[in-house]
Design an enzyme around this catalytic site. Structure first.
Site, PDB file in Angstrom:
ATOM      1  N   CYS A  72       0.917  -1.259   0.006  1.00  0.00           N
ATOM      2  CA  CYS A  72       0.075  -0.063   0.010  1.00  0.00           C
ATOM      3  C   CYS A  72       0.900   1.482   0.013  1.00  0.00           C
ATOM      4  O   CYS A  72       0.429   2.130  -0.537  1.00  0.00           O
ATOM      5  CB  CYS A  72      -1.151  -0.008   1.279  1.00  0.00           C
ATOM      6  N   HIS A 109      -2.773   0.934   7.225  1.00  0.00           N
ATOM      7  CA  HIS A 109      -2.741   0.719   5.782  1.00  0.00           C
ATOM      8  C   HIS A 109      -3.099   2.197   5.281  1.00  0.00           C
ATOM      9  O   HIS A 109      -4.155   3.088   5.657  1.00  0.00           O
ATOM     10  CB  HIS A 109      -4.370   0.052   5.819  1.00  0.00           C
ATOM     11  N   ASP A 124      -7.782   4.237  -3.259  1.00  0.00           N
ATOM     12  CA  ASP A 124      -7.052   3.213  -2.689  1.00  0.00           C
ATOM     13  C   ASP A 124      -6.432   2.126  -3.601  1.00  0.00           C
ATOM     14  O   ASP A 124      -7.389   1.421  -4.306  1.00  0.00           O
ATOM     15  CB  ASP A 124      -7.667   2.620  -1.370  1.00  0.00           C
TER      16      ASP A 124
END
Length: 262
Positions: A72, A109, A124
């Site tokens: 991420c 995250h 995302d």
């Protein structure tokens, strides 16, 4: 003149994007979808004992020029560079993975919040096999069909949002997040833990995933799984080192700089 290390033309070629490069919702959605289909989620450098660097030059070199993927901090970090280059205002947020179950993982995250034409959008590209393919508006309730997956945002206590995915007829929360802005230094700390700590989930499994318009492909250790639009899933064992390397190249376009220790 921009001082960014980003070569926008090289990025556009990397993700196969052919739309406008303007400050617009069309550009945001189109680029997000293009990156989701071309740059895999992967944590293989951790298993090669190579450091995960989050500085802009390293992100561009690895994900664009070396045709690799990332997790991420890398995937969203690169996309943030691209959006900023095009004039978007990007805010970094932090989420907590809920799909992994209990005990709950740390809040670690990385997600992005991007405002276009007065509307904030959740962006995302770093949640692996269940992640968004396109941004969704930051609005509680509406459902968003993205190819064969359906998402929604739900409100939760303490000013949280839950991103949820419809899985086998049931809404499941993927992660929770707040709108508190995070700084690059926050992600440096999180990245160090997840790439270096012995109990990090990313040190325990080799993970590579990629979305396509028709399926989600995942290679986790020696198992190749393909989840298709009709709801079926096929699982194939990857028996040898050569077969593993072939699977990486065929399904994800990845050629590693060294052999993974088995």
């Amino acid at each position: 003149m921009s001082s960014s290390p980003l070569d926008l033309a090289a990025y556009v070629a990397r993700v196969g994007y052919q739309g406008p490069l303007t400050y617009s919702l069309e550009t945001l959605v189109g680029l997000h979808r293009a990156q989701a289909f071309c740059i895999p989620f992967e944590n293989l450098d951790i298993h090669l004992n190579r450091p995960i660097s989050l500085d802009p030059a390293s992100l561009v070199q690895k994900l664009v020029h070396e045709q690799r993927g990332g997790y991420c901090y890398e995937a969203n970090g690169l996309f943030r560079l691209v959006l900023q280059e095009l004039g978007f205002d990007v805010t970094c947020l932090v989420g907590r993975n809920l799909l992994a179950g209990h005990p709950l993982r740390p809040r670690a995250h990385q997600v992005l919040l991007v405002e276009v034409e007065g509307q904030p959008w959740l962006v995302d590209l770093g949640f692996g096999a269940n992640g968004l393919i396109e941004p969704i508006p930051l609005a509680v309730g509406p459902e968003h069909q993205q190819f064969f997956d359906r998402y929604r945002l739900q409100a939760a206590p303490q000013h949280n949002y839950h991103l949820q995915l419809l899985i086998q007829g049931q809404w499941q929360s993927l992660y929770t997040f707040t709108l508190d802005e995070a700084q690059p230094s926050d992600f440096q700390m999180m990245n160090f833990y997840y790439s270096q700590a012995p109990d990090s989930p990313f040190r325990k499994q080799r993970i590579t995933t990629l979305a396509t318009p028709d399926c989600r492909i995942s290679l986790v250790d020696r198992e190749l799984k393909i989840r298709r639009a009709d709801g079926s899933t096929s699982t194939t064992p990857v028996a040898s080192d050569a077969a593993y390397e072939q699977a990486l190249a065929t399904h994800f376009g990845i050629r590693l700089p060294a052999a993974l220790p088995i």
